[in-house]
Design a protein around this motif. Sequence first.
Motif: not given
Lengths: 114, 840
Positions: B739-748
Amino acid sequence: MTAAVVATWTPVCRVDQLEPERGVAALLDGRQVALFRTHEGAVHAIGNVDPFSGAAVLSRGIVGDRGGVPTVASPVYKQVFSLVDGTCLDDPTVRVEVYAVSVDSGTVSLRVGR
Amino acid sequence: MTRELVVVGHGMVGHRLVSALRDRDTEDTWHVTVLGEEDRPAYDRVALSSYVDGSTEDELSLGTHDDPRVDVRRGTSVVGIDRADRLVRTATGETLRYDALVLATGSVPFVPPVPGRELAGCFVYRTLDDLDSITAAARAALARPTPGRRSAVVVGGGLLGLEAARAMRSLGLSPHVVEIAPRLMPVQVDEGGGALLRALVERQDIAVRCGVSVAGIVADRGRLVAQLSDGIELDADVVVFSAGIRAADGLARDAGLAVGERGGVLVDDRCRTADEHVWAVGECAALEGRTYGLVAPGYAMAQVVADRLLGGDARMTPAELDMSTQLKLLGVDVASFGDAHATTEGALPVVINDPVAGTYAKLVVSDDASTLLGGVLVGDASRYAALRPLVGSALPADPVALIAPGAVELGAESLPDSAQVCSCNAVTKGAVKTAIGAGACDVAALKACTRAGTSCGSCVPLLKTLLVQEGVEVSKALCEHFAVSRAELFEVVAGAGITTFSELIARHGTGRGCDVCKPVVASILASLGRGHILAGEQASLQDTNDRFLANMQRDGTYSVVPRVPGGEITPDGLIVIGEVARDFGLYTKITGGQRIDMFGARVEQLPAIWRRLVDAGFESGHAYGKALRTVKSCVGSTWCRYGQQDSVGLAVELELRYRGLRSPHKIKSGVSGCARECAEARSKDFGIIATETGWNLYVGGNGGFTPRHADLLVSDVDTETLVQLVDRFLMFYVRTADRLQRTASWIEAMDGGLDHLRAVIVDDALGICADLDAAMAAHVASYADEWAGVLADEDKLLRFVSFVNAPGTPDPTISFVTERGQPVPAPRTPVLIGIPEVGS
């Protein structure tokens, strides 16, 4: 009239205008009230003005529960208020008004003081 | 009494030495002068290649020594050492006296003596200045009007050469790697691993020639031609020498200090030369005759010298000289550890080679098959973190079982406490356990207090495992109503065909939900195309923005944003927006996403405003939703003199394709028509930059709190491939992010990061691509404008009222004043908090 407190029951809407877990706002003598009907069918009324932002929007918050207590979350900064006693569960020093509600023959009435 | 320390060299190891010394020198016994040749603060040379992908000098910086007792002089070359008088001479003629001198001069690139190596267009690959020069040359080559690909010849196919090849590809050149040895990365991998590595690298559009050398380089009509030893000639716009390094030991030689047989300042296991006042650390040092080109042994040397300078008795240990390597290059895992080439007498190699799956694994065991000596992993190095610490220990299982696919899972429990978990910073499992016992409760805390995982990061999965094993609960519960994560909830809803929140919470949760879980479930239902977001019970799940299909502002009014795909709008469209804003008294502002925002609409005005907009052909812009926002574009080849492709056309196509896609957080995109990047695509969740022949796709960019440049996922693909990959990227994100995770932190946060993402959506490693493609096709087919849906439904329209008992009366608390010719919210009188006024 002087200082005498006159509490009157004021009809506001039909109960079927309250959809479960979706608030509505009502205007009573310039006073804004947020009305909610819970999933179980109970009707609650609290002040509509969010004390943290000053905007009259609590009726547009998400209804749910915290530890079983029915709540609404302010749509502005997300503080959660108890629908039962108006206390802000994220900051117990803050409260909003609570109004007595009656549902009679499908009509929702509020008791507003003074 | 203060003593003077002079450190020659301001690279990673020199920097670490000064930090380590000052951290421990609590009594200020040393004053430190650092003399650095490069005119920059010390930077992370291991991450050098990320510079061409957009990492800045600041991001790579190791931080400055903000310390009155440390004097760093950048751009200062040392020309001589006078050991008798303990003086150092700089190029400017200055002399500095020292009580102790540490040489941390690093190394210089080895350039084979090839005729033509001095020609313009030939570079080495060592410093940020080198990369600046290479980037400039690549851009100049790409800007030339002549048709055809631009290419780079990379001399050397070792670790550095493959890094360089990848960087050349990022710059838009077609790389050719020329390696004199019969295989790539000859130091780290054996023949079998090298063959697979080559195949995997070639699959990434990098040409490889092994067993040949560059015989000469000649200039030819503004380009270069590299003549190979087998007679082949390669055209090149850029030639990069990355054929190894040589210790920078010239100062020591001139000062009469002994050097190793293969170069390097000769030091003992204290890192001291024969002169008791002179030390050497890092790549310039030949520790007992041998040089080490990795940062981990360099850091260990820095710690030893810092300890010695403060009167300690530290020595280098064999474990600290571990040359184990793990890296991911071009999406290919390579790891090499211990006695990788089985040089120990009687050593037995155990090999599993699966060219179909693209994996190669070799373990080297002792002659009695009882002890692990080393190994090589190519294609899948996920077992490296578990296997490397076992080198020298008894094998916990049959060696084949340890590397066979799907066989014995090597848990962290099989490691002894003395095993190094983080070889970059020499942190043992025991040290990690102690830190957890002392209260470190997540990976960030472990990094801060042990330094484990702060360099190459390959041990981070192991750190997570250790946290769990030591009983640290990492809760993934969404909120008090659901004990599972968003991704798990998605699977539940999708798999069980659940269509309502009440059904979901009755079967899989407790209570009646809250402002955390309800919007999550609303988003999941919307992603799965389960009806209009305001249909039935779904309406009660929506955040106020989604509930009224507009963005709530601080005074309780809303802003309205019609979609303007790609930022392209007709004059008539502009006039409609202008007239609507004027007629409803709305404040207007141009947004960062190339559209127009109208502010100050009261809730009961929204349907009338949208009736006008929908009638004029506009539709919802989803500015209020966790959904695709905009695909920003530059004007592209249609108008621009430099444009290479039609960026507006692609932006419009993509925005229309993904409009209305509900996701864990907002999604932004951009399309630039050339490498000048006017659409700022690399700050977007997915950004596209035109190349001469197609598109480069970047993912995981972000603005906001933690700005991040997007990483290159694939290069030079055609539009069809591009759209398919974006489909998969977005659907995979929608299904698996928090939830509320942008793609940047999702990939990280993804185990394996960008390479794993590429494996999943490009190579279909999980076999889910057909599913993702179908899900996106369903989304595209079922899209309908949400505002048109409201306007056509009397029940939904009834909800857009100010008061249930006075539907047309405006909210009396809303008022405006005029600022710069437009209405803005009137300042509020302060609100009293905490004084309830209860009617009795």
